[in-house]
Design a protein around this motif. Structure first.
Motif, PDB file in Angstrom:
ATOM      1  N   ALA A  19      16.082  -5.550  -0.377  1.00  0.00           N
ATOM      2  CA  ALA A  19      15.872  -4.525   0.651  1.00  0.00           C
ATOM      3  C   ALA A  19      14.963  -3.419   0.133  1.00  0.00           C
ATOM      4  CB  ALA A  19      17.219  -3.949   1.090  1.00  0.00           C
ATOM      5  N   GLY A  20      15.161  -3.002  -1.123  1.00  0.00           N
ATOM      6  CA  GLY A  20      14.304  -1.976  -1.703  1.00  0.00           C
ATOM      7  C   GLY A  20      12.849  -2.418  -1.782  1.00  0.00           C
ATOM      8  N   MET A  21      12.640  -3.690  -2.147  1.00  0.00           N
ATOM      9  CA  MET A  21      11.273  -4.209  -2.180  1.00  0.00           C
ATOM     10  C   MET A  21      10.667  -4.217  -0.782  1.00  0.00           C
ATOM     11  SD  MET A  21      11.594  -7.415  -4.823  1.00  0.00           S
ATOM     12  CE  MET A  21      12.237  -7.182  -6.485  1.00  0.00           C
ATOM     13  N   ALA A  22      11.458  -4.633   0.205  1.00  0.00           N
ATOM     14  CA  ALA A  22      10.949  -4.689   1.580  1.00  0.00           C
ATOM     15  C   ALA A  22      10.586  -3.301   2.088  1.00  0.00           C
ATOM     16  CB  ALA A  22      11.990  -5.337   2.489  1.00  0.00           C
ATOM     17  N   LEU A  23      11.365  -2.290   1.701  1.00  0.00           N
ATOM     18  CA  LEU A  23      11.071  -0.931   2.156  1.00  0.00           C
ATOM     19  C   LEU A  23       9.733  -0.435   1.619  1.00  0.00           C
ATOM     20  CD1 LEU A  23      14.584   0.755   1.855  1.00  0.00           C
ATOM     21  CD2 LEU A  23      13.383   0.077   3.938  1.00  0.00           C
ATOM     22  N   GLY A  24       9.286  -1.005   0.499  1.00  0.00           N
ATOM     23  CA  GLY A  24       7.984  -0.617  -0.031  1.00  0.00           C
ATOM     24  C   GLY A  24       6.849  -0.907   0.937  1.00  0.00           C
ATOM     25  N   TYR A  25       7.042  -1.898   1.831  1.00  0.00           N
ATOM     26  CA  TYR A  25       5.998  -2.225   2.796  1.00  0.00           C
ATOM     27  C   TYR A  25       5.824  -1.117   3.836  1.00  0.00           C
ATOM     28  CZ  TYR A  25       5.587  -7.004   1.037  1.00  0.00           C
ATOM     29  OH  TYR A  25       5.353  -8.099   0.239  1.00  0.00           O
TER      30      TYR A  25
END
Length: 317
Positions: free
Chosen positions: A143-149
């Motif tokens: 989820a944290g990686m996805a929020l980077g988008y």
């Protein structure tokens, strides 16, 4: 990554060039340390017995390879005194190649982690508390990686590299509520010490950071509960520790959502409004109530059962 962290410390001490008011070597340092910590955790996790270990070994290798390429480009751009993320300098051949690497490497990191989560989410790779921490932590990391988008939707900004040249960034991490300032170097505005998170707008790096390191927080909580179980009787049952880890994971997920919501509302972390404070207080109250319920349920666990008391009854005659 660990070596890059050490080299970056030397760069910060010896190189006075800056980008957006911070050392050109600060970003490689932060990425090197973060990747070293996460990679060490992932390596330990994949060493645990589990089904599909051959597939997860290859996924871990994909993560390592793409991580080296991505963070390596960050270090190269730092040495060149220019930006790695969102840099739209088409006339710079090194930057063009690096942005191509980013476009392929970042999804590689994301989908490698997502695949590992899908493979391990239905398996018990350790005791119940640790397994729950691993499953929830990996989900939070994805989820944290996805929020980077989300940073890609903040709009363009014009900034200067370490040589004073104007560079167009196609995105950024700061969210402002004033459209007139959207083209300014908003990422260069006032920031917190050390982290440089924005103090004048929402900063999407905060939920990104919190999500990525959720697995470390939950694993630490799991290990700490196991250590505390020797001193507190109510934690000796594995089910009690698993319940506590589950509550902490749910609370941490709520915190991640709250921080993302706050950042998207162009609100600095250090200047929350009354609505944000109320939401945080409500989240804290719910977590505390659930932890209290687990404590009440397990506080009598392990107590010695009452032994029958024999009574001598005198006989007649």
């Amino acid at each position: 990554m660990a070596v890059l962290g050490v080299v970056s410390i030397g760069g910060m001490l010896c190189d006075d060039r800056t980008l957006l008011g911070e050392s050109v070597w600060l970003k490689p340092f932060k990425f090197g340390v973060a990747f070293a910590l996460y990679s060490l955790t992932l390596a330990w996790l994949l060493s645990l017995p589990h089904k599909g270990s051959r597939v997860t070994w290859w996924l871990g290798t994909v993560f390592a390879g793409t991580g080296i390429l991505d963070v390596g480009f960050i270090a190269v751009q730092a040495a060149r005194g220019t930006f790695s993320h969102f840099n739209n300098a088409d006339l710079d051949p090194v930057n063009r190649i690096g942005q191509t690497i980013f476009m392929s490497g970042v999804p590689g990191l994301f989908f490698a982690n997502l695949s590992i989560v899908l493979i391990l989410s239905w398996q018990r790779v350790a005791d119940r508390p640790t397994s729950r921490a691993i499953h929830a932590g990996l989900g939070l990391a994805v989820a944290g990686m996805a929020l980077g988008y989300l940073m890609g939707y903040t709009g363009k900004q014009l900034v200067r590299d370490s040589d004073g040249r104007v560079v167009e960034l196609i995105a950024g991490h700061t969210v402002l509520d004033d459209p007139a300032r959207s083209q300014d170097a908003r990422d260069a505005l006032a920031g917190m010490p050390i982290t440089h998170w924005s103090t004048v707008g929402g900063d999407l790096r905060i939920p990104h950071f919190v999500g990525l390191h959720g697995i470390h927080v939950l694993l630490f909580a799991s290990f700490a509960l196991a250590w505390l179980a020797a001193r507190y009787r109510w934690l000796r049952a594995e089910s009690a520790r698993a319940a506590v880890v589950g509550i902490l994971a749910a609370g941490y997920s709520g915190l991640l959502a709250l921080l993302c919501w706050q950042a998207m509302r162009a609100q600095p972390l250090v200047h929350p409004d009354s609505v944000t404070v109320a939401a945080a207080a409500g989240l804290l109250a719910i977590v505390a109530a659930l932890l209290a319920a687990v404590y009440r349920r397990h506080r009598d666990a392990g107590l010695p059962s009452a032994e029958p008391v024999s009574v001598d009854v005198p006989r007649r005659g």
